[in-house]
Design a protein around this motif. Structure first.
Motif, PDB file in Angstrom:
ATOM      1  N   ASP A 198      24.325  36.169  43.968  1.00  0.00           N
ATOM      2  CA  ASP A 198      25.452  35.958  43.051  1.00  0.00           C
ATOM      3  C   ASP A 198      26.697  36.719  43.513  1.00  0.00           C
ATOM      4  O   ASP A 198      27.817  36.220  43.423  1.00  0.00           O
ATOM      5  CB  ASP A 198      25.070  36.409  41.639  1.00  0.00           C
ATOM      6  N   ALA A 199      26.486  37.933  44.017  1.00  0.00           N
ATOM      7  CA  ALA A 199      27.629  38.777  44.377  1.00  0.00           C
ATOM      8  C   ALA A 199      28.240  38.406  45.721  1.00  0.00           C
ATOM      9  O   ALA A 199      29.422  38.692  45.967  1.00  0.00           O
ATOM     10  CB  ALA A 199      27.194  40.248  44.391  1.00  0.00           C
ATOM     11  N   ASN A 200      27.464  37.773  46.592  1.00  0.00           N
ATOM     12  CA  ASN A 200      27.928  37.594  47.970  1.00  0.00           C
ATOM     13  C   ASN A 200      28.082  36.136  48.402  1.00  0.00           C
ATOM     14  O   ASN A 200      28.517  35.877  49.530  1.00  0.00           O
ATOM     15  CB  ASN A 200      26.959  38.292  48.926  1.00  0.00           C
TER      16      ASN A 200
ATOM     17  N   ALA B 292      20.780  38.857  42.298  1.00  0.00           N
ATOM     18  CA  ALA B 292      22.041  39.596  42.158  1.00  0.00           C
ATOM     19  C   ALA B 292      22.796  39.622  43.480  1.00  0.00           C
ATOM     20  O   ALA B 292      24.036  39.487  43.506  1.00  0.00           O
ATOM     21  CB  ALA B 292      21.758  41.021  41.679  1.00  0.00           C
ATOM     22  N   TYR B 293      22.070  39.782  44.581  1.00  0.00           N
ATOM     23  CA  TYR B 293      22.739  39.776  45.886  1.00  0.00           C
ATOM     24  C   TYR B 293      23.372  38.413  46.167  1.00  0.00           C
ATOM     25  O   TYR B 293      24.517  38.318  46.620  1.00  0.00           O
ATOM     26  CB  TYR B 293      21.752  40.136  47.004  1.00  0.00           C
TER      27      TYR B 293
ATOM     28  N   GLN C 266      16.906  41.459  41.971  1.00  0.00           N
ATOM     29  CA  GLN C 266      17.770  42.040  43.002  1.00  0.00           C
ATOM     30  C   GLN C 266      18.181  40.988  44.033  1.00  0.00           C
ATOM     31  O   GLN C 266      19.332  40.981  44.488  1.00  0.00           O
ATOM     32  CB  GLN C 266      17.045  43.209  43.683  1.00  0.00           C
TER      33      GLN C 266
END
Length: 680
Positions: free
Chosen positions: A213-215, A210-211, A207
């Motif tokens: 990578d996304a932001n 993922a944060y 998680q």
């Protein structure tokens, strides 16, 4: 009496090995895991609750039962009654042995309180790059709350110890909370079963990643510096071989170091970016990182292909500045109780366009230092991508780097072996005398470059010695100067330099004056005296650049002073090789390089030369059966003992292990006493 490993402990070991083998989860030697189990005490027959926790200095990926500390849990928790506050928390480590169950297993680590005080059966503390990126972000607390809400807590920076354990125990009382991000440090999670805590670890790490990578912004380290270029792979390796001895000299000003080179895409990209100088100056943050990489690296800011004289001059300037700065860092924070400064040289040197050079007392330590700085790069990228990288304060770094508990851990290490930190090249290292020599040098702590014309053979020997952290096999035809230079360069890239050379490659073609062809004469001279000359010539620049002295050993022969029959080419070639010992001793003494030689009698057992036809030839000359040749040689000596490869290896060791520190220009007979070959 031996006991079976409890099921919970077996689960702990399996979980630890899985987590520790995944570089996205934790790094070498990082983190610790635990389990609480109930067992019957052999002493009382009563049930007792035990804490099994990874011991100090262990590695999760390779953890075995012997690496666990075993403590009686009620005693650990009872220590809270004697805890005198944060100013005295280091003294708590001294109480841990009083909590031991039986022999207590491994030495308990400073992180033991977080495992003992948190009231869950399974507790893991890890150092995942993705989570540390959040832990080292300027607004890390807000990011943690944004990602996980109230299920993951934030703990502001606390040095590992009793206070941190207390804080986590309080947090874990909330059943909604499954773990905590430790500011500037890492991740701790807990669960009621081994599977649950392992799943939580992986979930939280995924998680966090993922944060990020996304932001993350597109270029967390900023744009590529205008005009920057990376050398192509072959040119990088060549430049690394050229630079490494100079960098090793810098890293070894206070104590001898071995090196490791990394030119991965992660490293090269970081070195190409605009934010590089600022981030390098901030240093690493996670305690596991800066304990191994020092407070910051040295950044060599010359062009990757700048003239070497220009690079060396700039390196000397930067090194002097680094030492002054490091001494000032120590002086700013040291107290009368602080351990003495451990040296002011960098552990990591960054060279844009080329790569990263990391150093340590041995190859594994040097490699791990490089791996930790790659972790630090990943952390900086993640933090800069979603926030601003903000490591813990300099004073806190000092308090960990010069923590008395860390000093005590260093003092528990075994005494270094005689050749620790030394890098040896042995030619003809895949068989006979060479093989015995590389084995003995490695046994006594040296890193060994196994040079041999038989590439498969030398690589097999290197693997057998322990692989890349111990030895490197390099193809080397000593009659070919380009091959010699390439082999030495490969060895330097593997270990950072070269300290000890054993010129052992040899061959023989027996024959009288009439029987010796020009080709046989030339071949023996090319391999032995000329080959020894080429190796010394190719290594000279590195020996001078390092400034660490060194040893050259020529494996000559008693034939260099003994006039035996039908052996004119071999014996005269060995005589030339022996006199080269004296010549090089006179020439290289000014840089502290000792040059000595060894004169063996015929070594029959295990010898590639004798097995290749030389044995049959000499047996025919002396009128004995080939299988009796070793015995024949022995009977003509004073001691009546056959000379074996191990005897020559032991002579090499005696000349290089500090036993004879001011001996040079010596030819040592290892011949069981051939009176006709006595030196005079």
């Amino acid at each position: 009496m031996s006991q079976e490993i409890p099921v919970g402990v077996a689960e702990l070991l399996g979980r630890s090995n899985r987590l520790g083998s995944d570089p996205t989860v934790t790094n070498y030697g990082g983190g610790n895991t635990s389990v609480k189990v109930r067992q019957i005490s052999p002493a009382t027959g009563a049930e007792v609750e035990l804490l099994y926790v990874k011991g100090s200095g262990g590695d999760l990926g390779t953890l075995k039962a012997g690496g666990l500390a075993v403590l009686e849990l009620d005693r650990v928790r009872a220590l809270d009654n004697v805890y005198r506050g944060v100013e005295f928390e280091d003294e708590m480590v001294g109480y841990f042995p009083f909590c031991a169950f039986g022999t207590g297993g491994a030495a308990p680590s400073i992180d033991t309180p977080m495992h003992g005080l948190v009231r869950y059966d399974h507790v893991d503390h890890l150092h995942p790059d993705a989570v540390i990126a959040l832990a080292c972000a300027a607004d890390g607390e807000a990011l943690v709350h944004k990602i996980w809400g109230g299920t993951v807590a934030w703990v502001p920076w606390k040095r590992p110890g009793w206070e941190l354990g207390r804080a986590l125990a309080e947090i874990a009382k909330d059943p909604r909370v499954i773990g905590a991000v430790l500011g500037g440090h890492g991740l701790t999670a807990w669960g009621t079963t081994s599977d649950e805590v392992e799943a939580r670890n992986r979930q939280l790490i995924q998680q966090a990643q993922a944060y990020l990578d996304a932001n993350s912004v597109a270029e967390p380290f900023g744009p590529v510096v205008p005009g920057h270029r990376n050398l192509d792979p072959d040119a990088r390796r060549a430049r690394a071989a050229e630079l490494f001895p100079y960098l090793r000299a810098v890293a070894s000003a206070d104590r001898r170091q071995v090196g490791h080179f990394t030119d991965s895409g992660v490293v090269l990209d970081f070195l190409s970016r605009e934010k590089l100088p600022r981030l390098v100056s901030l240093g690493t943050s996670c305690p596991d990182h800066f304990l191994r990489t020092k407070v910051r690296p040295l950044l060599l800011d010359t062009a990757p292909d700048a003239p070497i004289d220009e690079v060396v001059a700039r390196l000397a300037q930067l090194h002097a500045e680094y030492r002054v700065e490091y001494q000032a860092y120590y002086d700013r924070h040291a107290t009368p109780e602080s351990p003495a400064i451990r040296g002011a040289d960098p552990a990591v040197v960054l060279v844009p366009g080329v790569g990263m050079f990391s150093f340590g007392a041995d190859k594994q330590t040097a490699r791990v230092a490089g791996e930790f700085y790659v972790n630090a790069i990943n952390v900086m990228r993640g933090a800069e991508g979603v926030s601003t990288y903000q490591p813990v304060a300099e004073a806190e770094k000092f308090n960990v780097e010069y923590w008395q508990l860390e000093e005590d851990k260093l003092k528990r290490r075994p005494k270094p072996k005689a050749l620790a930190g030394r890098i040896a090249l042995v030619t003809g290292g895949a068989s006979g005398i060479g093989l015995a020599t590389v084995r003995l040098l490695a046994e006594h702590g040296a890193n060994v470059i196994v040079g041999d014309i038989n590439q498969a053979g030398c690589q097999a020997v290197a693997a057998d010695l322990g692989g890349a952290d111990v030895a490197s096999g390099v193809a080397m035809d000593v009659t070919d100067f380009d091959a010699v230079k390439a082999g030495i360069a490969a060895g330097i890239v593997a270990f950072g330099g070269i300290d000890l050379i054993v010129n052992n490659a040899g061959i023989t073609r027996a024959g009288s004056l009439a029987d010796t062809s020009l080709e046989d004469w030339d071949l023996q001279y090319q391999i032995m005296p000329r080959g020894s000359f080429l190796v010394a010539k190719a290594a000279e620049n590195a020996l001078r650049a390092q400034g660490l002295g060194g040893d050259i050993i020529n494996i000559c022969s008693k034939n260099s002073v003994f006039a035996g029959p039908n052996n004119i080419a071999y014996s005269s070639a060995k005589a030339a090789q022996a006199h080269m010992v004296r010549l090089l001793a006179a020439e290289l003494g000014d840089i502290g390089v000792r040059v000595n030689g060894i004169n063996p009698d015929g070594v029959v057992r295990g010898s590639g030369i004798f097995a290749g036809g030389w044995g049959a030839s000499r047996a025919a000359t002396y009128g004995v059966a080939e299988e009796d040749l070793g015995k024949y040689y022995a009977q003509r000596t004073v001691l009546k003992e056959e000379v074996l490869p191990e005897h020559i290896a032991m002579a090499v060791l005696a000349l290089t292990n500090g036993t004879l520190p001011i001996t040079t220009g010596l030819l040592v007979p290892v011949d069981s006493g051939v009176a006709a070959a006595f030196m005079r």
